[in-house]
Scaffold this active site. Structure first.
Site, PDB file in Angstrom:
ATOM      1  N   LYS A   6     -32.368 -23.485  16.576  1.00  0.00           N
ATOM      2  CA  LYS A   6     -31.432 -22.404  16.257  1.00  0.00           C
ATOM      3  C   LYS A   6     -31.666 -21.170  17.144  1.00  0.00           C
ATOM      4  O   LYS A   6     -32.686 -21.057  17.834  1.00  0.00           O
ATOM      5  CB  LYS A   6     -31.534 -22.082  14.758  1.00  0.00           C
ATOM      6  CG  LYS A   6     -31.101 -23.277  13.867  1.00  0.00           C
ATOM      7  CD  LYS A   6     -31.055 -22.912  12.387  1.00  0.00           C
ATOM      8  CE  LYS A   6     -30.596 -24.105  11.554  1.00  0.00           C
ATOM      9  NZ  LYS A   6     -30.432 -23.754  10.110  1.00  0.00           N
ATOM     10  N   TYR A  60     -20.645 -26.539   9.998  1.00  0.00           N
ATOM     11  CA  TYR A  60     -21.102 -26.241   8.634  1.00  0.00           C
ATOM     12  C   TYR A  60     -19.955 -26.270   7.629  1.00  0.00           C
ATOM     13  O   TYR A  60     -20.022 -25.584   6.591  1.00  0.00           O
ATOM     14  CB  TYR A  60     -21.808 -24.882   8.613  1.00  0.00           C
ATOM     15  CG  TYR A  60     -23.226 -24.931   9.164  1.00  0.00           C
ATOM     16  CD1 TYR A  60     -24.211 -25.703   8.543  1.00  0.00           C
ATOM     17  CD2 TYR A  60     -23.591 -24.199  10.289  1.00  0.00           C
ATOM     18  CE1 TYR A  60     -25.506 -25.739   9.030  1.00  0.00           C
ATOM     19  CE2 TYR A  60     -24.888 -24.232  10.785  1.00  0.00           C
ATOM     20  CZ  TYR A  60     -25.837 -25.001  10.147  1.00  0.00           C
ATOM     21  OH  TYR A  60     -27.134 -25.043  10.625  1.00  0.00           O
ATOM     22  N   ASN A  65     -33.998 -20.146   9.803  1.00  0.00           N
ATOM     23  CA  ASN A  65     -35.077 -21.094   9.539  1.00  0.00           C
ATOM     24  C   ASN A  65     -35.377 -22.035  10.713  1.00  0.00           C
ATOM     25  O   ASN A  65     -35.881 -23.131  10.529  1.00  0.00           O
ATOM     26  CB  ASN A  65     -34.795 -21.873   8.241  1.00  0.00           C
ATOM     27  CG  ASN A  65     -33.563 -22.753   8.350  1.00  0.00           C
ATOM     28  OD1 ASN A  65     -32.840 -22.665   9.328  1.00  0.00           O
ATOM     29  ND2 ASN A  65     -33.344 -23.593   7.367  1.00  0.00           N
ATOM     30  N   HIS A 101     -32.450 -27.268  12.561  1.00  0.00           N
ATOM     31  CA  HIS A 101     -31.593 -28.075  11.692  1.00  0.00           C
ATOM     32  C   HIS A 101     -31.905 -29.547  11.896  1.00  0.00           C
ATOM     33  O   HIS A 101     -32.214 -29.966  13.008  1.00  0.00           O
ATOM     34  CB  HIS A 101     -30.120 -27.836  12.048  1.00  0.00           C
ATOM     35  CG  HIS A 101     -29.196 -28.860  11.446  1.00  0.00           C
ATOM     36  ND1 HIS A 101     -28.673 -28.726  10.185  1.00  0.00           N
ATOM     37  CD2 HIS A 101     -28.749 -30.060  11.917  1.00  0.00           C
ATOM     38  CE1 HIS A 101     -27.926 -29.782   9.903  1.00  0.00           C
ATOM     39  NE2 HIS A 101     -27.953 -30.613  10.941  1.00  0.00           N
TER      40      HIS A 101
HETATM   41  P1  IDP Z   1     -30.550 -27.815   5.399  1.00  0.00           P
HETATM   42  O1  IDP Z   1     -30.372 -27.116   6.733  1.00  0.00           O
HETATM   43  O2  IDP Z   1     -31.987 -27.924   4.994  1.00  0.00           O
HETATM   44  O3  IDP Z   1     -29.806 -29.111   5.309  1.00  0.00           O
HETATM   45  P2  IDP Z   1     -28.416 -26.638   3.819  1.00  0.00           P
HETATM   46  O4  IDP Z   1     -28.434 -26.387   2.362  1.00  0.00           O
HETATM   47  O5  IDP Z   1     -27.558 -27.748   4.342  1.00  0.00           O
HETATM   48  O6  IDP Z   1     -29.925 -26.831   4.290  1.00  0.00           O
HETATM   49  O7  IDP Z   1     -27.985 -25.285   4.502  1.00  0.00           O
HETATM   50  C1  IDP Z   1     -27.614 -25.237   5.862  1.00  0.00           C
HETATM   51  C2  IDP Z   1     -28.204 -23.981   6.469  1.00  0.00           C
HETATM   52  O8  IDP Z   1     -27.645 -22.837   5.831  1.00  0.00           O
HETATM   53  C3  IDP Z   1     -29.715 -23.829   6.286  1.00  0.00           C
HETATM   54  O9  IDP Z   1     -30.471 -24.532   7.261  1.00  0.00           O
HETATM   55  C4  IDP Z   1     -29.879 -22.330   6.403  1.00  0.00           C
HETATM   56  O10 IDP Z   1     -29.848 -21.893   7.773  1.00  0.00           O
HETATM   57  C5  IDP Z   1     -28.635 -21.822   5.714  1.00  0.00           C
HETATM   58  N1  IDP Z   1     -28.850 -21.568   4.281  1.00  0.00           N
HETATM   59  C6  IDP Z   1     -29.056 -22.493   3.301  1.00  0.00           C
HETATM   60  N2  IDP Z   1     -29.212 -21.914   2.096  1.00  0.00           N
HETATM   61  C7  IDP Z   1     -29.098 -20.587   2.322  1.00  0.00           C
HETATM   62  C8  IDP Z   1     -29.167 -19.428   1.461  1.00  0.00           C
HETATM   63  O11 IDP Z   1     -29.364 -19.522   0.245  1.00  0.00           O
HETATM   64  N3  IDP Z   1     -29.016 -18.202   2.072  1.00  0.00           N
HETATM   65  C9  IDP Z   1     -28.788 -18.070   3.414  1.00  0.00           C
HETATM   66  N4  IDP Z   1     -28.717 -19.126   4.246  1.00  0.00           N
HETATM   67  C10 IDP Z   1     -28.868 -20.367   3.717  1.00  0.00           C
HETATM   68 MG    MG Z   2     -27.798 -29.566   5.302  1.00  0.00          MG
END
Ligand code: IDP
Ligand code: MG
Length: 139
Positions: free
Chosen positions: A9, A49, A112, A115
């Site tokens: 990212k 997304y 984070n 991905h």
């Molecule tokens: P993942 O990346 O572990 O599959 P997902 O729930 O699919 O997690 O969420 C996609 C991305 O959205 C996450 O990697 C993160 O960057 C962001 N994200 C997920 N949950 C939150 C949140 O509660 N607040 C802000 N960003 C979030």
């Molecule tokens: Mg995801």
């Protein structure tokens, strides 16, 4: 043999830690079979997304993902999807186990670092979002 999509990212590209992430991916035994740097535009990030469109964090996530270049890659290996998810750890760095990529490199639940696809269906869709079959090398 399985394939998964990885994205390094913008936070990691901006802080010059692409190599550190790739080192850990390669050390884990997962093999990159395609790789590309690009700057997502808003539509590309929104499309990627799409399942999160109704989430409160969607706008902010798209802002973040378009804030600078990313490195997208296809990783191959036995059980690649689950292995890479395990290497990454929980989505939220605060909840991720010690030694996982989210814990080591993430800043918060949004920024984070990386991905990874979460299931075979999503992996197929996400790989095809960025790569054609001819872009994938044999190793
Ligand atoms: P993942 O990346 O572990 O599959 P997902 O729930 O699919 O997690 O969420 C996609 C991305 O959205 C996450 O990697 C993160 O960057 C962001 N994200 C997920 N949950 C939150 C949140 O509660 N607040 C802000 N960003 C979030
Ligand atoms: Mg995801």
């Amino acid at each position: 043999m399985e394939r998964t999509l990885a994205i390094i990212k913008p936070d990691i590209v901006a802080t010059n830690r692409v190599g550190a992430i790739l080192e850990r991916i390669e050390e884990s035994g997962l093999r990159p079979v395609a790789m590309r740097m690009l700057k997502l535009d808003r539509r590309q990030a929104e499309g990627f997304y799409d399942v999160h469109r109704e989430q409160p964090f969607f706008r902010s996530l798209v802002e973040f993902m378009t804030s600078g270049p990313v490195v997208v890659s296809v990783l191959e290996g036995d059980d690649a999807i689950a292995r890479y998810r395990k290497l990454m750890g929980a989505t939220d760095p605060e909840k991720a186990d010690p030694g996982t990529l989210h814990k080591l490199f993430g800043t918060n639940v949004e920024r984070n670092a990386i991905h990874g696809s979460d299931a075979p269906e999503t992996a197929r869709r996400e790989i095809a979002y960025f790569f054609g079959e001819l872009d994938l090398v044999q190793r």
